[in-house]
Design a protein around this motif. Sequence first.
Motif, mmCIF file in Angstrom:
data_model
loop_
_atom_site.group_PDB
_atom_site.id
_atom_site.type_symbol
_atom_site.label_atom_id
_atom_site.label_comp_id
_atom_site.label_asym_id
_atom_site.label_seq_id
_atom_site.Cartn_x
_atom_site.Cartn_y
_atom_site.Cartn_z
ATOM 1 N N PHE A 86 16.382 -73.413 -5.074
ATOM 2 C CA PHE A 86 15.416 -74.023 -4.160
ATOM 3 C C PHE A 86 15.641 -73.524 -2.738
ATOM 4 N N TYR A 91 11.521 -70.884 -6.522
ATOM 5 C CA TYR A 91 11.064 -72.184 -7.003
ATOM 6 C C TYR A 91 10.913 -72.259 -8.521
ATOM 7 N N ARG A 95 12.916 -75.012 -10.569
ATOM 8 C CA ARG A 95 12.228 -75.915 -11.505
ATOM 9 C C ARG A 95 12.869 -75.886 -12.886
ATOM 10 N N ILE A 118 10.635 -79.638 -4.619
ATOM 11 C CA ILE A 118 10.164 -78.342 -5.126
ATOM 12 C C ILE A 118 8.637 -78.319 -5.128
ATOM 13 N N GLU A 119 8.035 -79.363 -5.670
ATOM 14 C CA GLU A 119 6.569 -79.415 -5.749
ATOM 15 C C GLU A 119 5.947 -79.417 -4.351
ATOM 16 N N ARG A 121 7.232 -78.137 -1.594
ATOM 17 C CA ARG A 121 7.421 -76.824 -0.983
ATOM 18 C C ARG A 121 6.452 -75.801 -1.576
ATOM 19 N N VAL A 122 6.275 -75.855 -2.904
ATOM 20 C CA VAL A 122 5.337 -74.932 -3.559
ATOM 21 C C VAL A 122 3.928 -75.172 -3.035
#
Length: 151
Positions: A86, A91, A95, A118-119, A121-122
């Motif tokens: 991360f 990513y 994940r 993570i979600e 940032r994506v």
Amino acid sequence: MTDNNLPSMADADSCLSDSQLEVLKKQYIREGEYVTEQTRFNYAWGLIKSKNRREQTQGVLLLTDIYREVPDRRRECLFYLALGHFKLGNYNDARKFNESLLEFEPNNSQAHALRQEIEDRVAKEGYIGMAIVGSAVAIGTIILTSLLKKK
């Protein structure tokens, strides 16, 4: 492994001082070819907590070795590998490791918090990418329009 053995996201984002990282490095070097798994793990974690991308990558590589070589430490490594990837912006790998941990520990609050990070940032990087593409298209349209007007 319980939630209490994993850092909070705030702790995970904090960096070790150079002197703290140097202590871990000296221990790692001092143990030489007989370095313990705990020393390797501690040094890898310290490297991941670095601001330096090269050191973060080295930490991920050390943890990957531990993950492969020491089956008893795999579950413990999953979160730290997810976190390291991360921090490096990998990513998909983050994940993958985090979801593997959640398969073992579906109620792990730190893993759920990392999943959300993570979600987020994506999504953020996706919006930035769309904005860059949109800006490029707009600039291209302006240039094309101005060139067509000159004819």
